[in-house]
Design a protein around this motif. Structure first.
Motif, PDB file in Angstrom:
ATOM      1  N   ILE A  52       4.708  -4.724   0.672  1.00 43.39           N
ATOM      2  CA  ILE A  52       5.617  -3.621   0.912  1.00 43.39           C
ATOM      3  C   ILE A  52       6.163  -2.890  -0.652  1.00 43.39           C
ATOM      4  CG2 ILE A  52       7.998  -2.891   1.382  1.00 43.39           C
ATOM      5  CD1 ILE A  52       7.658  -4.838   3.815  1.00 43.39           C
ATOM      6  N   ILE A  53       6.448  -3.895  -1.509  1.00 44.67           N
ATOM      7  CA  ILE A  53       6.796  -3.771  -2.892  1.00 44.67           C
ATOM      8  C   ILE A  53       5.749  -3.067  -3.743  1.00 44.67           C
ATOM      9  CG2 ILE A  53       7.398  -4.499  -5.232  1.00 44.67           C
ATOM     10  CD1 ILE A  53       8.815  -6.796  -3.682  1.00 44.67           C
ATOM     11  N   LEU A  54       4.492  -3.329  -3.525  1.00 46.42           N
ATOM     12  CA  LEU A  54       3.192  -2.853  -3.943  1.00 46.42           C
ATOM     13  C   LEU A  54       3.133  -1.174  -3.289  1.00 46.42           C
ATOM     14  CD1 LEU A  54       0.766  -3.249  -5.885  1.00 46.42           C
ATOM     15  CD2 LEU A  54      -0.548  -3.527  -3.573  1.00 46.42           C
ATOM     16  N   VAL A  55       3.198  -0.976  -2.192  1.00 47.35           N
ATOM     17  CA  VAL A  55       3.303   0.255  -1.761  1.00 47.35           C
ATOM     18  C   VAL A  55       4.160   1.135  -2.448  1.00 47.35           C
ATOM     19  CG1 VAL A  55       3.485   1.683   0.366  1.00 47.35           C
ATOM     20  CG2 VAL A  55       2.119  -0.393   0.415  1.00 47.35           C
ATOM     21  N   GLY A  56       5.495   0.360  -2.601  1.00 46.93           N
ATOM     22  CA  GLY A  56       6.694   1.140  -2.970  1.00 46.93           C
ATOM     23  C   GLY A  56       6.376   1.423  -4.228  1.00 46.93           C
ATOM     24  N   VAL A  57       5.978   0.831  -5.131  1.00 48.97           N
ATOM     25  CA  VAL A  57       5.794   1.056  -6.565  1.00 48.97           C
ATOM     26  C   VAL A  57       4.626   2.137  -6.692  1.00 48.97           C
ATOM     27  CG1 VAL A  57       4.901   0.005  -8.722  1.00 48.97           C
ATOM     28  CG2 VAL A  57       6.548  -1.267  -7.329  1.00 48.97           C
ATOM     29  N   ILE A  58       3.664   2.056  -6.131  1.00 48.85           N
ATOM     30  CA  ILE A  58       2.509   2.980  -5.989  1.00 48.85           C
ATOM     31  C   ILE A  58       3.071   4.357  -5.700  1.00 48.85           C
ATOM     32  CG2 ILE A  58       0.434   3.599  -5.246  1.00 48.85           C
ATOM     33  CD1 ILE A  58      -0.462   0.928  -4.758  1.00 48.85           C
ATOM     34  N   VAL A  59       3.949   4.516  -4.602  1.00 48.19           N
ATOM     35  CA  VAL A  59       4.364   5.671  -4.368  1.00 48.19           C
ATOM     36  C   VAL A  59       5.477   6.156  -5.240  1.00 48.19           C
ATOM     37  CG1 VAL A  59       5.923   6.669  -2.745  1.00 48.19           C
ATOM     38  CG2 VAL A  59       4.148   5.296  -1.701  1.00 48.19           C
ATOM     39  N   ALA A  60       6.096   5.359  -6.168  1.00 42.05           N
ATOM     40  CA  ALA A  60       7.146   5.885  -6.843  1.00 42.05           C
ATOM     41  C   ALA A  60       6.506   6.562  -8.234  1.00 42.05           C
ATOM     42  CB  ALA A  60       8.030   4.496  -7.413  1.00 42.05           C
ATOM     43  N   ILE A  61       5.487   5.702  -8.457  1.00 37.94           N
ATOM     44  CA  ILE A  61       4.675   6.232  -9.601  1.00 37.94           C
ATOM     45  C   ILE A  61       4.134   7.550  -9.506  1.00 37.94           C
ATOM     46  CG2 ILE A  61       3.012   5.889 -11.532  1.00 37.94           C
ATOM     47  CD1 ILE A  61       3.761   2.934 -11.496  1.00 37.94           C
ATOM     48  N   ALA A  62       3.292   7.665  -8.198  1.00 44.69           N
ATOM     49  CA  ALA A  62       2.696   8.906  -8.042  1.00 44.69           C
ATOM     50  C   ALA A  62       3.471   9.994  -7.588  1.00 44.69           C
ATOM     51  CB  ALA A  62       1.873   8.467  -6.409  1.00 44.69           C
ATOM     52  N   GLY A 109      14.510  12.106  -9.465  1.00 44.70           N
ATOM     53  CA  GLY A 109      15.223  11.325 -10.262  1.00 44.70           C
ATOM     54  C   GLY A 109      14.742  10.392 -11.242  1.00 44.70           C
ATOM     55  N   PRO A 110      13.603   9.848 -11.206  1.00 45.80           N
ATOM     56  CA  PRO A 110      13.041   9.221 -12.369  1.00 45.80           C
ATOM     57  C   PRO A 110      12.554  10.119 -13.704  1.00 45.80           C
ATOM     58  CG  PRO A 110      12.206   8.447 -10.344  1.00 45.80           C
ATOM     59  CD  PRO A 110      12.742   9.538 -10.009  1.00 45.80           C
ATOM     60  N   PRO A 111      12.019  11.315 -13.286  1.00 48.54           N
ATOM     61  CA  PRO A 111      11.990  12.355 -14.514  1.00 48.54           C
ATOM     62  C   PRO A 111      13.235  12.593 -15.022  1.00 48.54           C
ATOM     63  CG  PRO A 111      10.594  12.766 -12.530  1.00 48.54           C
ATOM     64  CD  PRO A 111      11.561  11.864 -12.180  1.00 48.54           C
ATOM     65  N   ALA A 112      14.024  13.280 -14.258  1.00 45.47           N
ATOM     66  CA  ALA A 112      15.340  13.394 -14.803  1.00 45.47           C
ATOM     67  C   ALA A 112      16.085  12.266 -15.846  1.00 45.47           C
ATOM     68  CB  ALA A 112      16.484  13.735 -13.621  1.00 45.47           C
ATOM     69  N   THR A 113      16.081  11.078 -15.424  1.00 39.59           N
ATOM     70  CA  THR A 113      16.205  10.078 -15.927  1.00 39.59           C
ATOM     71  C   THR A 113      15.251   9.953 -17.469  1.00 39.59           C
ATOM     72  OG1 THR A 113      16.607   8.760 -13.906  1.00 39.59           O
ATOM     73  CG2 THR A 113      16.794   7.463 -15.904  1.00 39.59           C
ATOM     74  N   GLY A 114      14.300  10.162 -17.354  1.00 43.70           N
ATOM     75  CA  GLY A 114      13.457  10.097 -18.727  1.00 43.70           C
ATOM     76  C   GLY A 114      13.584  11.300 -19.486  1.00 43.70           C
ATOM     77  N   ALA A 154       7.897   6.682 -15.089  1.00 45.67           N
ATOM     78  CA  ALA A 154       7.031   5.762 -14.298  1.00 45.67           C
ATOM     79  C   ALA A 154       7.982   4.606 -14.417  1.00 45.67           C
ATOM     80  CB  ALA A 154       5.603   5.609 -14.854  1.00 45.67           C
ATOM     81  N   GLY A 155       8.370   4.084 -15.386  1.00 40.34           N
ATOM     82  CA  GLY A 155       9.104   2.751 -15.441  1.00 40.34           C
ATOM     83  C   GLY A 155      10.131   3.002 -14.575  1.00 40.34           C
ATOM     84  N   MET A 156      11.079   3.830 -14.648  1.00 35.88           N
ATOM     85  CA  MET A 156      11.980   3.993 -13.720  1.00 35.88           C
ATOM     86  C   MET A 156      11.997   3.758 -12.377  1.00 35.88           C
ATOM     87  SD  MET A 156      15.280   4.197 -15.132  1.00 35.88           S
ATOM     88  CE  MET A 156      15.800   3.815 -16.670  1.00 35.88           C
ATOM     89  N   ALA A 157      10.728   4.729 -12.106  1.00 37.32           N
ATOM     90  CA  ALA A 157      10.468   4.576 -10.724  1.00 37.32           C
ATOM     91  C   ALA A 157      10.044   3.134 -10.186  1.00 37.32           C
ATOM     92  CB  ALA A 157       9.144   5.550 -10.526  1.00 37.32           C
ATOM     93  N   THR A 158       9.241   2.454 -11.013  1.00 34.50           N
ATOM     94  CA  THR A 158       9.073   1.279 -10.737  1.00 34.50           C
ATOM     95  C   THR A 158      10.097   0.201 -10.393  1.00 34.50           C
ATOM     96  OG1 THR A 158       6.977   1.445 -11.982  1.00 34.50           O
ATOM     97  CG2 THR A 158       7.509  -0.797 -11.359  1.00 34.50           C
ATOM     98  N   LEU A 159      11.248   0.571 -11.415  1.00 37.42           N
ATOM     99  CA  LEU A 159      12.329  -0.462 -11.308  1.00 37.42           C
ATOM    100  C   LEU A 159      13.077   0.103 -10.073  1.00 37.42           C
ATOM    101  CD1 LEU A 159      12.927  -2.244 -13.675  1.00 37.42           C
ATOM    102  CD2 LEU A 159      14.656  -0.506 -14.519  1.00 37.42           C
ATOM    103  N   ALA A 160      12.802   1.129  -9.960  1.00 42.79           N
ATOM    104  CA  ALA A 160      13.923   1.575  -8.629  1.00 42.79           C
ATOM    105  C   ALA A 160      13.300   1.024  -7.337  1.00 42.79           C
ATOM    106  CB  ALA A 160      14.131   3.186  -8.588  1.00 42.79           C
ATOM    107  N   ALA A 161      11.650   1.266  -7.325  1.00 45.43           N
ATOM    108  CA  ALA A 161      11.166   0.756  -6.230  1.00 45.43           C
ATOM    109  C   ALA A 161      11.726  -0.761  -6.027  1.00 45.43           C
ATOM    110  CB  ALA A 161       9.741   1.181  -6.335  1.00 45.43           C
ATOM    111  N   ILE A 162      11.216  -1.514  -7.018  1.00 47.21           N
ATOM    112  CA  ILE A 162      11.473  -2.920  -6.847  1.00 47.21           C
ATOM    113  C   ILE A 162      12.895  -3.279  -6.515  1.00 47.21           C
ATOM    114  CG2 ILE A 162      11.284  -5.144  -7.973  1.00 47.21           C
ATOM    115  CD1 ILE A 162       8.817  -3.904  -9.547  1.00 47.21           C
ATOM    116  N   SER A 163      13.716  -2.890  -7.231  1.00 47.08           N
ATOM    117  CA  SER A 163      15.276  -3.135  -7.274  1.00 47.08           C
ATOM    118  C   SER A 163      15.862  -2.702  -5.659  1.00 47.08           C
ATOM    119  CB  SER A 163      16.067  -2.702  -8.341  1.00 47.08           C
ATOM    120  OG  SER A 163      15.949  -1.531  -8.370  1.00 47.08           O
ATOM    121  N   GLY A 164      15.514  -1.649  -5.242  1.00 45.40           N
ATOM    122  CA  GLY A 164      15.626  -1.087  -4.271  1.00 45.40           C
ATOM    123  C   GLY A 164      15.333  -1.810  -3.117  1.00 45.40           C
ATOM    124  N   TYR A 165      13.968  -2.292  -3.070  1.00 50.06           N
ATOM    125  CA  TYR A 165      13.631  -3.343  -1.943  1.00 50.06           C
ATOM    126  C   TYR A 165      14.320  -4.681  -1.836  1.00 50.06           C
ATOM    127  CZ  TYR A 165      10.974  -6.490   0.818  1.00 50.06           C
ATOM    128  OH  TYR A 165      10.733  -7.536   1.710  1.00 50.06           O
TER     129      TYR A 165
END
Lengths: 378, 297
Positions: free
Chosen positions: A8-18, A216-221, A236-247
């Motif tokens: 689930i986390i893997l899918v989340g991270v891939i989606v977030a970065i994509a 969100g992540p681009p606005a943060t960047g 991309a980093g923010m997106a990954t972080l959000a996906a993992i912590s969100g999960y």
């Protein structure tokens, strides 16, 4: 952590970065709300394609969705081009209409299939690992990871290949056109990318999270750097972080994963908005305070220098007189004086101020003597 | 063709009409001030408010839920404003961010509520997609009271809002409290949206803010007429949409209302005198011909 959770986390991270990568250009081009429009209208593409092929896992669904996504962009621009309404109104007129048509089609003709509107809008990433990608008996992991992985690679390749074009058309479309890069072609290519990403992601996480991840992540960047490459990496980093912590938050509270990831995006944005070095709210406030004191000290030394050696000097340099001249409250005046003393700009003798040599230089540096020796103060 | 003798349909039609009128009136100002998509953001941002209101009070009374929605929606617009003011983030990004994050948080709360052992939580879901057909007499009463208050406020502050919409700088120089008026106008828009959520849902509420106002704009250059027309278009979309969807099976009310409103927009774009596309084409042809005639002497 079980394998199921990891998937689930893997899918989340891939989606977030994509989502975050094309999102960078949406945010920079002030088209963030196009992602909102497209994520809603691709539903119509999915529905229409589904009626044609009658198979929910067909890649044609993605193609249909991408076409309708581009159609949305075109329609918004067509409505705007009539010059009857502003661009935001054009978006606000177009996507609810296409979305409504999709919902009507679904509720009239596709009542029994999985195509329920809840799943599309809200998504259920928790179910993503259940659909496996199996090639001749080999289980290669969740389908969603492969599909979104492919989309991520396409996004990366596109952005790498056309980085120069994207950058130029984003920051200076007029120059780009003059140099022979068509902003329109780049624009539609980017929008096609957004559509494909949206439809792929949407199956996994729902349309609202797609908007959160694209914006969100681009606005943060954007708050953290002025450099486009860095901005993409931070996003991309923010997106990954959000996906993992969100999960994990969703896991411990047993609530919606997509919603929790969107919440994490918002949380990280807020933290950066408040605490970012240089541009954060705290940093800006501190800079303002510092500049306020510095400016006041300069005013003070300037005032003293101005009257140095004149008959009024003893009167003008009195502490009690300063507040009338410069319009300061007594507390602020005392703050400025003690800071100036600490910095070695002035000395105080018997409630009268005098410039030190350092203070002299400081004042002379900023106080440009007016022609003819005119006083700067009345 | 439509059976308006049917009690349910009468309630639904009345509710949709009230909704159309309030969102038409407040939407006019939003469209003129180029804030069409604020409605979209507000309606998404309202979701956590609905969920929290239910969590805190365990009540499903429409007034409580609408107040929760309004409060969260209001907080959302406030966040958008302060993000734009205090950072280099632009309006569109702030809107997209706030709406999706608030909505995500609302989703978290909603799934949390669904796990509670309490059985009376059904009905919260309707805030997502709306369920006009499930409108009750007390819902319509709440809508009527809040909607009337909002419209009344527009009448009372007519001059101020007009000035604010067309020349805020001038309004400020005249000594009007521009910031306060802006907040008031936004608050009224929030109220108009909050009362509609239950009927047409988060996603489609924004259309009811934009469409009637955008259609009305084409027919006139006068604010008073535009607002009245927008209210009429909104009401007509609401009633027609409700009636059509009740007479055809499997036709959801919210999307049908949006469809009707879009038809009104399309007709207005095409046939409005002066600004409309047909009128413009005719004018262009005519001036082309005159130009040719004059050129040929």
């Amino acid at each position: 952590m079980s394998q199921y959770q990891a998937e689930i986390i893997l899918v989340g991270v891939i989606v977030a970065i994509a989502c975050a990568l094309p999102g960078v250009f949406l945010v920079l081009r002030r088209m963030a709300l196009m992602s909102d429009a497209i994520t809603h209208t691709v539903l119509l593409g999915i529905v229409i394609a589904f009626f044609v092929v009658e198979d929910l896992s067909s890649p044609l669904l993605i193609a249909g969705a991408a076409v309708v996504g581009l159609g949305t962009v075109w329609l918004v621009e067509a409505v705007h081009r009539t010059r009857l309404v502003a661009e935001d109104a054009a978006i606000g007129l177009t996507f609810p209409l296409l979305f409504s048509i999709a919902i009507i089609l679904i509720s009239r003709y596709a009542g029994d299939v999985h195509l329920d509107t809840d799943a599309v809008l809200l998504g259920e990433i928790a179910l993503a690992p259940q659909r496996r990608f199996i090639v001749s008996g080999w289980d290669l992991g969740p389908q969603a990871a492969w599909m979104m992985g492919t989309i991520l690679v396409v996004n990366l390749v596109f952005i790498r290949t056309f980085f120069k074009e994207l950058k130029l058309t984003t920051f200076d479309p007029a120059l780009a056109a003059a140099l022979g890069f068509s902003p329109v072609v780049v624009h539609y290519a980017l929008m096609g990318l957004v559509s494909v990403t949206a439809v792929g992601a949407f199956d996994a996480v729902g349309s609202i999270l797609v908007v959160a991840l694209m914006v969100g992540p681009p606005a943060t960047g954007y708050l953290m750097t002025n450099d486009l490459r860095r901005m993409m990496m931070y996003s991309a980093g923010m997106a990954t972080l959000a996906a993992i912590s969100g999960y994990w938050v969703a896991h411990f509270l047993d609530v919606s994963i997509a919603g929790s990831m969107a919440g994490a995006v918002g949380l990280f944005f807020t933290v950066v908005l408040v605490f970012a070095p240089e541009r954060g709210i705290v940093a800006v406030a501190r800079r303002h305070t510092r500049q306020r004191w510095e400016f006041a000290q300069t005013m003070l030394t300037g005032h003293l220098l101005n009257h140095e050696g004149t008959p009024e000097e003893t009167h003008e340099s009195r502490v009690d007189h300063i507040e009338h001249v410069l319009g300061w409250a007594p507390a602020f005046r005392d703050g400025v004086i003690s800071r100036a003393e600490r910095d070695g700009l002035i000395v105080q003798v018997d409630r009268t101020l005098r410039l030190t040599p350092t203070g002299h230089t400081h004042a002379a540096k900023v106080l440009i003597p007016a022609a003819g020796g005119t006083r700067l103060e009345p | 063709m439509f059976d308006f003798g049917d009690y349910t349909l009468r309630v639904v039609a009345a509710g949709s009409a009230i909704l159309g009128i309030t969102s038409g009136v407040l939407g006019s100002f939003a469209v003129l001030r180029k804030q069409s998509l604020l409605g979209d953001a507000i309606s998404h941002a309202a979701l956590p408010g609905v969920a929290l209101a239910y969590l805190l009070t365990s009540s499903k009374s429409p007034l409580v839920l609408v107040l929760g929605a309004a409060l969260a929606g209001w907080l959302g617009t406030l966040s958008v404003r302060s993000i734009v003011k205090r950072s280099r983030i632009k309006q569109d990004t702030a809107l997209g961010l706030v709406m999706s994050v608030f909505f995500g948080v609302g989703l978290v709360l909603l799934t949390y509520i669904q796990r509670l052992p309490d059985a009376s939580k059904a009905g919260l879901n309707t805030f997502l997609f709306g369920q006009a057909a499930a409108m009750l007499g007390r819902d319509v009463a709440t809508m009527f009271v809040l909607g009337s208050l909002a419209v009344l406020a527009v009448v009372v502050f007519w001059k101020e809002f007009k000035l604010l919409s067309f020349d805020p700088a001038f309004a400020a120089s005249m000594g009007f409290p521009v910031q306060l008026l802006e907040v008031l106008l936004t608050t009224l828009l929030v109220v108009a949206i909050a009362i509609g959520l239950q009927a047409v849902g988060v996603v489609l509420m924004s259309a009811l803010v934009v469409a009637p106002a955008a259609a009305a704009r084409q027919w006139t250059d006068r604010l008073g007429i535009m607002v009245i027309l927008a209210a009429a278009f909104g009401a007509a979309s609401g009633v027609t949409g409700a009636a059509v969807s009740s007479s055809v099976e499997h036709l959801p009310t919210g999307p049908t209302i949006v469809l009707v409103a879009s038809v009104i927009v399309a007709l207005s774009f095409a046939f409005a005198p002066g600004r409309g596309l047909v009128a413009r084409t005719i004018l262009q042809r005519r001036s082309n011909r005159r130009f040719r005639l004059e050129a040929e002497g």
